[in-house]
Design a protein around this motif. Structure first.
Motif, PDB file in Angstrom:
ATOM      1  N   TYR A 230       0.806  -1.224   0.000  1.00 35.02           N
ATOM      2  CA  TYR A 230       0.000   0.000   0.000  1.00 35.02           C
ATOM      3  C   TYR A 230       0.837   1.271   0.000  1.00 35.02           C
ATOM      4  O   TYR A 230       0.382   2.329  -0.443  1.00 35.02           O
ATOM      5  CB  TYR A 230      -0.918   0.023   1.225  1.00 35.02           C
ATOM      6  CG  TYR A 230      -0.244   0.542   2.462  1.00 35.02           C
ATOM      7  CD1 TYR A 230      -0.257   1.910   2.760  1.00 35.02           C
ATOM      8  CD2 TYR A 230       0.447  -0.308   3.331  1.00 35.02           C
ATOM      9  CE1 TYR A 230       0.389   2.410   3.880  1.00 35.02           C
ATOM     10  CE2 TYR A 230       1.080   0.180   4.446  1.00 35.02           C
ATOM     11  CZ  TYR A 230       1.056   1.540   4.711  1.00 35.02           C
ATOM     12  OH  TYR A 230       1.705   2.029   5.816  1.00 35.02           O
ATOM     13  N   TYR A 231       2.078   1.201   0.478  1.00 33.81           N
ATOM     14  CA  TYR A 231       2.801   2.429   0.760  1.00 33.81           C
ATOM     15  C   TYR A 231       3.340   3.151  -0.477  1.00 33.81           C
ATOM     16  O   TYR A 231       4.041   4.155  -0.339  1.00 33.81           O
ATOM     17  CB  TYR A 231       3.925   2.179   1.776  1.00 33.81           C
ATOM     18  CG  TYR A 231       5.080   1.320   1.311  1.00 33.81           C
ATOM     19  CD1 TYR A 231       6.194   1.887   0.705  1.00 33.81           C
ATOM     20  CD2 TYR A 231       5.077  -0.061   1.523  1.00 33.81           C
ATOM     21  CE1 TYR A 231       7.258   1.104   0.309  1.00 33.81           C
ATOM     22  CE2 TYR A 231       6.139  -0.847   1.126  1.00 33.81           C
ATOM     23  CZ  TYR A 231       7.236  -0.264   0.526  1.00 33.81           C
ATOM     24  OH  TYR A 231       8.302  -1.042   0.125  1.00 33.81           O
ATOM     25  N   ILE A 232       2.987   2.697  -1.669  1.00 28.98           N
ATOM     26  CA  ILE A 232       3.274   3.534  -2.828  1.00 28.98           C
ATOM     27  C   ILE A 232       2.576   4.892  -2.673  1.00 28.98           C
ATOM     28  O   ILE A 232       3.026   5.908  -3.209  1.00 28.98           O
ATOM     29  CB  ILE A 232       2.832   2.856  -4.145  1.00 28.98           C
ATOM     30  CG1 ILE A 232       3.265   3.721  -5.340  1.00 28.98           C
ATOM     31  CG2 ILE A 232       1.336   2.580  -4.148  1.00 28.98           C
ATOM     32  CD1 ILE A 232       3.033   3.111  -6.678  1.00 28.98           C
ATOM     33  N   LEU A 233       1.495   4.926  -1.912  1.00 30.27           N
ATOM     34  CA  LEU A 233       0.788   6.179  -1.662  1.00 30.27           C
ATOM     35  C   LEU A 233       1.242   6.848  -0.365  1.00 30.27           C
ATOM     36  O   LEU A 233       0.695   7.867   0.041  1.00 30.27           O
ATOM     37  CB  LEU A 233      -0.718   5.922  -1.621  1.00 30.27           C
ATOM     38  CG  LEU A 233      -1.284   5.380  -2.935  1.00 30.27           C
ATOM     39  CD1 LEU A 233      -2.747   5.030  -2.792  1.00 30.27           C
ATOM     40  CD2 LEU A 233      -1.077   6.362  -4.072  1.00 30.27           C
ATOM     41  N   ASP A 234       2.259   6.259   0.273  1.00 27.19           N
ATOM     42  CA  ASP A 234       2.870   6.863   1.455  1.00 27.19           C
ATOM     43  C   ASP A 234       4.372   6.581   1.407  1.00 27.19           C
ATOM     44  O   ASP A 234       4.934   5.960   2.322  1.00 27.19           O
ATOM     45  CB  ASP A 234       2.246   6.302   2.741  1.00 27.19           C
ATOM     46  CG  ASP A 234       2.758   7.005   3.991  1.00 27.19           C
ATOM     47  OD1 ASP A 234       3.151   8.187   3.892  1.00 27.19           O
ATOM     48  OD2 ASP A 234       2.780   6.370   5.061  1.00 27.19           O
ATOM     49  N   LEU A 235       5.005   7.053   0.344  1.00 24.60           N
ATOM     50  CA  LEU A 235       6.441   6.842   0.189  1.00 24.60           C
ATOM     51  C   LEU A 235       7.187   7.777   1.144  1.00 24.60           C
ATOM     52  O   LEU A 235       6.923   7.790   2.328  1.00 24.60           O
ATOM     53  CB  LEU A 235       6.845   7.058  -1.268  1.00 24.60           C
ATOM     54  CG  LEU A 235       6.445   5.945  -2.243  1.00 24.60           C
ATOM     55  CD1 LEU A 235       6.725   6.360  -3.672  1.00 24.60           C
ATOM     56  CD2 LEU A 235       7.183   4.645  -1.937  1.00 24.60           C
ATOM     57  N   SER A 236       8.112   8.529   0.647  1.00 24.09           N
ATOM     58  CA  SER A 236       8.811   9.500   1.479  1.00 24.09           C
ATOM     59  C   SER A 236       7.881  10.663   1.796  1.00 24.09           C
ATOM     60  O   SER A 236       6.924  10.918   1.060  1.00 24.09           O
ATOM     61  CB  SER A 236      10.065   9.986   0.750  1.00 24.09           C
ATOM     62  OG  SER A 236      10.877   8.888   0.381  1.00 24.09           O
ATOM     63  N   PRO A 237       8.145  11.403   2.870  1.00 28.95           N
ATOM     64  CA  PRO A 237       7.239  12.497   3.234  1.00 28.95           C
ATOM     65  C   PRO A 237       6.996  13.509   2.123  1.00 28.95           C
ATOM     66  O   PRO A 237       5.896  14.061   2.026  1.00 28.95           O
ATOM     67  CB  PRO A 237       7.957  13.141   4.430  1.00 28.95           C
ATOM     68  CG  PRO A 237       8.713  12.006   5.061  1.00 28.95           C
ATOM     69  CD  PRO A 237       9.170  11.166   3.899  1.00 28.95           C
ATOM     70  N   ILE A 486       0.959   8.724 -10.833  1.00 29.94           N
ATOM     71  CA  ILE A 486       0.103   8.882  -9.664  1.00 29.94           C
ATOM     72  C   ILE A 486       0.889   9.497  -8.513  1.00 29.94           C
ATOM     73  O   ILE A 486       0.393  10.375  -7.804  1.00 29.94           O
ATOM     74  CB  ILE A 486      -0.489   7.517  -9.239  1.00 29.94           C
ATOM     75  CG1 ILE A 486      -1.341   6.941 -10.396  1.00 29.94           C
ATOM     76  CG2 ILE A 486      -1.325   7.654  -7.979  1.00 29.94           C
ATOM     77  CD1 ILE A 486      -2.477   7.835 -10.835  1.00 29.94           C
ATOM     78  N   VAL A 487       2.120   9.047  -8.314  1.00 31.08           N
ATOM     79  CA  VAL A 487       2.982   9.640  -7.286  1.00 31.08           C
ATOM     80  C   VAL A 487       3.571  10.919  -7.874  1.00 31.08           C
ATOM     81  O   VAL A 487       4.711  10.954  -8.324  1.00 31.08           O
ATOM     82  CB  VAL A 487       4.082   8.655  -6.857  1.00 31.08           C
ATOM     83  CG1 VAL A 487       4.914   9.246  -5.722  1.00 31.08           C
ATOM     84  CG2 VAL A 487       3.466   7.326  -6.429  1.00 31.08           C
ATOM     85  N   SER A 488       2.774  11.960  -7.884  1.00 36.89           N
ATOM     86  CA  SER A 488       3.107  13.190  -8.601  1.00 36.89           C
ATOM     87  C   SER A 488       2.776  14.403  -7.738  1.00 36.89           C
ATOM     88  O   SER A 488       1.798  15.110  -7.984  1.00 36.89           O
ATOM     89  CB  SER A 488       2.326  13.236  -9.924  1.00 36.89           C
ATOM     90  OG  SER A 488       2.624  14.398 -10.647  1.00 36.89           O
ATOM     91  N   PRO A 489       3.561  14.655  -6.691  1.00 38.08           N
ATOM     92  CA  PRO A 489       3.244  15.739  -5.764  1.00 38.08           C
ATOM     93  C   PRO A 489       3.431  17.110  -6.397  1.00 38.08           C
ATOM     94  O   PRO A 489       4.147  17.251  -7.395  1.00 38.08           O
ATOM     95  CB  PRO A 489       4.249  15.523  -4.626  1.00 38.08           C
ATOM     96  CG  PRO A 489       5.403  14.843  -5.284  1.00 38.08           C
ATOM     97  CD  PRO A 489       4.809  13.952  -6.328  1.00 38.08           C
ATOM     98  N   PRO A 490       2.800  18.131  -5.859  1.00 34.58           N
ATOM     99  CA  PRO A 490       3.033  19.495  -6.347  1.00 34.58           C
ATOM    100  C   PRO A 490       4.518  19.837  -6.278  1.00 34.58           C
ATOM    101  O   PRO A 490       5.217  19.479  -5.330  1.00 34.58           O
ATOM    102  CB  PRO A 490       2.218  20.351  -5.373  1.00 34.58           C
ATOM    103  CG  PRO A 490       1.147  19.446  -4.880  1.00 34.58           C
ATOM    104  CD  PRO A 490       1.774  18.087  -4.797  1.00 34.58           C
ATOM    105  N   GLY A 491       4.994  20.512  -7.321  1.00 35.97           N
ATOM    106  CA  GLY A 491       6.404  20.838  -7.403  1.00 35.97           C
ATOM    107  C   GLY A 491       7.230  19.839  -8.175  1.00 35.97           C
ATOM    108  O   GLY A 491       8.410  20.087  -8.464  1.00 35.97           O
ATOM    109  N   HIS A 492       6.643  18.694  -8.532  1.00 36.65           N
ATOM    110  CA  HIS A 492       7.353  17.700  -9.337  1.00 36.65           C
ATOM    111  C   HIS A 492       7.614  18.297 -10.721  1.00 36.65           C
ATOM    112  O   HIS A 492       6.704  18.792 -11.371  1.00 36.65           O
ATOM    113  CB  HIS A 492       6.522  16.430  -9.460  1.00 36.65           C
ATOM    114  CG  HIS A 492       7.285  15.248  -9.977  1.00 36.65           C
ATOM    115  ND1 HIS A 492       7.794  15.198 -11.249  1.00 36.65           N
ATOM    116  CD2 HIS A 492       7.629  14.078  -9.382  1.00 36.65           C
ATOM    117  CE1 HIS A 492       8.398  14.041 -11.434  1.00 36.65           C
ATOM    118  NE2 HIS A 492       8.319  13.338 -10.304  1.00 36.65           N
TER     119      HIS A 492
END
Length: 565
Positions: A230-237, A486-492
């Motif tokens: 599951y932690y693909i949606l909770d990787l590094s902070p 999907i793992v695409s946070p703001p600032g990427h």
């Protein structure tokens, strides 16, 4: 059954009968297609002429050493973009390979009478064999490698040999790839604070601690795919979707699937619905009270959640506030190249192998995914590490990808047969509790995300959801692949997406028309999803308690199941 299992172990779980039938279909129809044969002969002559002309011009340019631009090659490919590949004779060598590749693409496609599926299999197999023979993958025909070897007096090859021995040793002993030790679950990744508030035979449910004084009353529950941790949606902070939601004032719950073993062989799709989605919703209801839930599913977790939402709508269960689906297919009639590995012969072979083990091993799935993107995931890595002697540092997403999971035999066979082979869900005949469910019953607002470069859930396949439900759909197409998109946070950097809303009971554009009409926006899609959730959420209030009387906090997140190997 035993003979099939033995065959699967010898063929990397790929059905030789499936390949043979496709080859016979293609070969026999080509043999009675004189027009196609003439076209192939003509194309071969044209390519030979073009290659000879390019070779002559390249030699003349090299001998005259003029300031004029070098001759334009007849074929282009990013694999051969480096400057050493433009020098004779390597330019001619890689052009010969690319022209041959184009010829085989023509030879394997467009033959009258060949089944579409067989054509795709032959084309795919030809591409795999050609990639194996690519001059870029060989020591003596890769000028970049030769240049590096001369510069380092062969030290790169010694490093590459060391990396190869290390990788083989790790594979044989069941160890993870080098560098994974730098991303320990609970220490480096999956570190968002929370508590496990439910544990049953199949899942742990994590409730994350609030970081804001007030939260929206409607919590978010995330159902990831059972083929991944599951932690693909909770990787590094810095790139945790869970942390992003918590910091924006949401109470977040996440399902952590157990990594099954042989004792779980009889767990089926109904168990994943009951012990997974239904059990999680029951616990969340006890913790947050009467508030509705924003349900979010990723990949096959999204497919499972769509099934659950359809069953809840059928039964008058109104506990969901909205439905968000990330790279989740609901129609499997055209699932992309992954379907090449899923047919009756292939599934029968897998079932025989799973019957012996009780589960499908993670490496069997990984091999199929590697072949879908053989250059990016296999050949380029082998050249860089074993020939150039460059081992790229592993990142958190790569470490997660190496932390693979197994799948119970019964469940895996059921979803392959019912979803991929039967396409029962979109046809309205998938049974839940003995009665079929229909996507057409879903009236919830849907936020649907897919990615441009997805080889697992191609976006045009995901887009078909528009056909099966009258609900309002906010459809998002974002840059990146199945996971990185999907793992695409703001600032990427270099991220962009397109978004368009289909109102409830509105008309549906064909996918290419949607692509032309949907406006493009720079940056991450996460803020757009957050705005969408807020429009469907109540005013913030005090955070709910952690756990409840019947669902007490058991252990700290990330829990026990995520650590099972």
């Amino acid at each position: 059954m035993l003979a099939r299992a033995q065959l699967a172990s010898l063929t990397a779980s790929i059905s030789p009968q499936s390949l043979l039938l496709a080859w016979i279909d293609w070969c026999s129809h080509l043999a009675i297609s004189p027009g196609k044969q003439a076209e192939l002969v003509l194309r071969a002559l044209e390519q030979a002429t073009a290659l000879a002309r390019y070779q002559f011009d390249s030699i003349a340019h090299a001998e005259t050493d003029s300031g004029r631009s070098p001759p334009v090659p007849p074929a282009q490919d990013r694999r051969f973009a480096a400057e050493p590949w433009q020098q004779w004779p390597f330019n001619v060598l890689h052009q010969s390979f690319l022209l041959q590749q184009r010829w085989w693409e023509l030879a394997t496609q467009g033959i009258l009478g060949v089944e579409r599926r067989h054509e795709a299999i032959v084309t795919f197999a030809a591409r795999q064999w050609l990639d194996l023979c690519s001059p870029g993958n060989q020591l003596l025909t890769n000028p970049v490698v030769l240049q590096r070897t001369l510069q380092e007096n062969g030290a790169n090859l010694l490093r590459g040999l060391h990396y190869l021995i290390d990788d083989v040793t790790r594979t044989l002993t069941g160890q993870p790839p080098a560098g994974v030790e730098n991303f320990v679950v609970g220490r480096d990744v999956a570190v968002t604070p929370g508590k496990v508030v439910l544990r049953n035979r199949l899942i742990e449910l994590i409730q994350y601690a609030p970081t804001t004084d007030t939260v929206h009353p409607e919590p978010v529950v995330i159902v990831p795919a059972w083929i991944m941790k599951y932690y693909i949606l909770d990787l590094s902070p810095h790139n945790s979707l869970v942390k992003y939601l918590v910091d924006q004032g949401y109470t977040v719950f996440c399902v952590s699937w157990k990594n099954p073993d042989a004792d779980d062989r009889d767990l089926g799709m109904d168990d994943y619905l009951e012990l997974g989605v239904a059990a999680a919703l029951e616990a969340i209801g006890a913790i947050v009270g009467a508030a509705k839930v924003h349900a979010t599913g990723y990949c096959l977790g999204g497919t499972l959640l769509a099934i659950a939402a359809a069953a809840m709508a059928r039964d008058g269960d109104a506990r969901l506030a909205s439905l968000s689906l990330f790279t989740a297919q609901t129609d499997f009639s055209e699932p992309g190249e992954l379907a090449l590995f899923i047919n009756e012969s292939q599934v029968a072979l897998l079932e025989a192998q799973m019957q012996r083990n009780g589960y499908l091993r993670a490496d069997q799935m990984a091999g199929a995914f590697q072949m879908l993107r053989s250059y990016d995931l296999l050949w380029s890595r082998m050249v860089n590490e074993y020939l150039l002697g460059e081992r790229r540092p592993i990142n958190d997403l790569m470490a997660w990808n190496a932390d693979a999971t197994r799948m119970p035999a019964r469940m895996h066979a059921q979803y392959l047969r019912r979803l991929y082979l039967g396409n029962d869900l979109s046809a309205g005949r998938y049974p839940v509790a003995g009665r079929p469910v229909s996507l057409g019953d879903i009236a919830l607002s849907i936020f649907c995300v897919c990615t441009v470069s997805d080889h697992v859930a191609p976006w045009r396949s995901v887009y078909k959801l528009h056909r099966f439900t009258p609900a309002e759909i906010t459809f998002v197409l974002t840059s990146g692949g199945h996971n990185a998109g999907i793992v695409s946070p703001p600032g990427h950097p270099r991220r962009q997406y397109q978004l368009r809303v289909r109102p409830a009971h509105g008309g549906t554009l064909p996918p290419d028309e949607w692509l032309a009409a949907a406006p493009s926006q720079g940056g991450s899609w996460w803020p757009a999803w957050l705005d969408w959730l807020r429009q469907r959420s109540g005013a913030p209030a005090a955070p709910p308690r952690t756990g409840a009387e019947n669902f007490p906090a058991i252990v700290d997140a990330p829990g026990h199941y995520v650590r099972l190997r």
